[in-house]
Motif scaffolding. Structure first.
Motif, short mmCIF file in Angstrom:
data_model
loop_
_atom_site.label_atom_id
_atom_site.label_comp_id
_atom_site.label_asym_id
_atom_site.label_seq_id
_atom_site.Cartn_x
_atom_site.Cartn_y
_atom_site.Cartn_z
N LYS A 61 -12.39 14.41 -4.18
CA LYS A 61 -13.30 14.58 -3.05
C LYS A 61 -12.81 13.88 -1.78
N TYR A 62 -11.84 12.98 -1.88
CA TYR A 62 -11.31 12.29 -0.70
C TYR A 62 -10.02 12.90 -0.18
N TRP A 63 -9.44 13.84 -0.88
CA TRP A 63 -8.17 14.42 -0.47
C TRP A 63 -8.25 14.99 0.94
N LYS A 64 -9.30 15.72 1.22
CA LYS A 64 -9.43 16.38 2.52
C LYS A 64 -9.43 15.35 3.65
N ARG A 65 -10.06 14.21 3.44
CA ARG A 65 -10.17 13.20 4.49
C ARG A 65 -8.86 12.46 4.74
N PHE A 66 -8.07 12.29 3.70
CA PHE A 66 -6.85 11.48 3.84
C PHE A 66 -5.57 12.30 3.95
N ARG A 67 -5.66 13.61 3.95
CA ARG A 67 -4.48 14.46 4.06
C ARG A 67 -3.84 14.39 5.44
N SER A 68 -4.66 14.15 6.44
CA SER A 68 -4.15 14.21 7.81
C SER A 68 -4.59 12.98 8.60
N THR A 69 -4.10 12.92 9.80
CA THR A 69 -4.49 11.83 10.70
C THR A 69 -5.63 12.26 11.61
N ASN A 70 -6.34 13.32 11.26
CA ASN A 70 -7.42 13.83 12.12
C ASN A 70 -8.45 12.76 12.47
N MET A 71 -8.87 11.97 11.49
CA MET A 71 -9.88 10.95 11.73
C MET A 71 -9.38 9.94 12.77
N ILE A 72 -8.15 9.52 12.66
CA ILE A 72 -7.57 8.56 13.60
C ILE A 72 -7.42 9.22 14.98
N GLU A 73 -6.97 10.47 14.99
CA GLU A 73 -6.78 11.16 16.26
C GLU A 73 -8.11 11.36 16.99
N ARG A 74 -9.18 11.68 16.26
CA ARG A 74 -10.49 11.84 16.89
C ARG A 74 -10.97 10.52 17.49
N SER A 84 0.83 -1.20 0.00
CA SER A 84 0.00 0.00 0.00
C SER A 84 0.87 1.25 0.00
N SER A 85 0.27 2.34 -0.44
CA SER A 85 0.99 3.61 -0.42
C SER A 85 0.81 4.25 0.95
N TRP A 86 1.71 5.16 1.28
CA TRP A 86 1.68 5.83 2.57
C TRP A 86 1.52 7.31 2.33
N GLN A 87 0.48 7.88 2.92
CA GLN A 87 0.27 9.32 2.87
C GLN A 87 0.71 9.88 4.21
N ARG A 88 1.76 10.66 4.20
CA ARG A 88 2.20 11.28 5.45
C ARG A 88 1.23 12.39 5.81
N CYS A 89 0.91 12.51 7.08
CA CYS A 89 0.01 13.55 7.55
C CYS A 89 0.61 14.91 7.18
N GLN A 90 -0.12 15.66 6.38
CA GLN A 90 0.39 16.94 5.90
C GLN A 90 0.50 17.97 7.02
N VAL A 91 -0.35 17.87 8.02
CA VAL A 91 -0.29 18.80 9.16
C VAL A 91 1.02 18.58 9.93
N HIS A 92 1.32 17.33 10.22
CA HIS A 92 2.55 17.04 10.96
C HIS A 92 3.79 17.34 10.11
N PHE A 93 3.71 17.07 8.82
CA PHE A 93 4.83 17.38 7.94
C PHE A 93 5.11 18.88 7.96
N ARG A 94 4.04 19.68 7.86
CA ARG A 94 4.21 21.14 7.88
C ARG A 94 4.89 21.57 9.19
N ARG A 95 4.41 21.03 10.32
CA ARG A 95 5.00 21.39 11.61
C ARG A 95 6.48 21.03 11.65
#
Length: 185
Positions: free
Chosen positions: A96-109, A17-28
């Motif tokens: 339409k799925y980019w927003k949901r998979f850009r970050s780990t927000n769903m997992i963190e919630r 599978s591919s890995w999408q790094r959390c863009q929020v954490h990457f930015r930080r």
């Protein structure tokens, strides 16, 4: 696709599978290496990368940004170069799925909700009680994300990810049953 804060090795249960790094954490992480006077400028450039309309444009912008900071802030250039594939993996999905998979927000919630409920109980008598609590929460989330309030249309997801069907087939062959990870297909 797996969305994580950072996972440099592609091993474990889903090695293909591919890995999408959390863009929020990457930015930080990138911003931690930027001088205070340049924060706004670098942040705007990172926004340009993350808000590109497609993978090709994002890659062009990354090259421009890397060239821009190569002399002044080499850490930014290095981090963009090393993380390029992991922060742009999202572009293989429908927009339409980019927003949901850009970050780990769903997992963190989900983790926050587990912690909130765990604090109410405080002490668990055995491992089974922990599993029942977490299992009931996961069942609730599954019901929320089921077809009535579908969070992710897996049919469309599968159509846009060519390797997914092969990975699903391999998973089923290994376990001898349908994979519970992908429903609605």
């Amino acid at each position: 696709m797996n969305t994580k804060d950072w996972y440099p090795q592609r091993t474990g249960p889903f090695p293909a599978s591919s890995w999408q790094r959390c863009q929020v954490h990457f930015r930080r992480n990138v911003m931690a290496h930027v001088p205070p006077k340049r924060m706004k400028e670098v942040s705007e450039d990172i926004d340009r990368i993350f808000n590109a309309s497609n993978s090709k444009d994002a890659r062009i912008i990354i090259e421009d940004v890397m060239d821009k900071y190569e002399e002044d802030i080499p850490d930014v250039t290095r981090m963009l170069d090393e993380g390029r594939e992991n922060i742009l993996a999202i572009y293989v999905l429908p927009k339409k799925y980019w927003k949901r998979f850009r970050s780990t927000n769903m997992i963190e919630r989900l983790n926050e909700e587990i912690r909130r409920r765990e604090k109410v109980v405080r002490i668990f008598p055995d491992d089974g009680s922990v599993m029942r609590l977490i299992g009931s929460l996961l069942l609730e989330k599954d019901e929320e994300w089921s077809p009535g309030r579908m969070y992710l249309d897996t049919r469309e997801y599968r159509e846009n990810i060519p390797f997914l069907e092969k990975a699903q087939r391999n998973s089923c062959q290994a376990t001898g049953k349908d994979s519970p990870m992908i429903r609605g297909v």
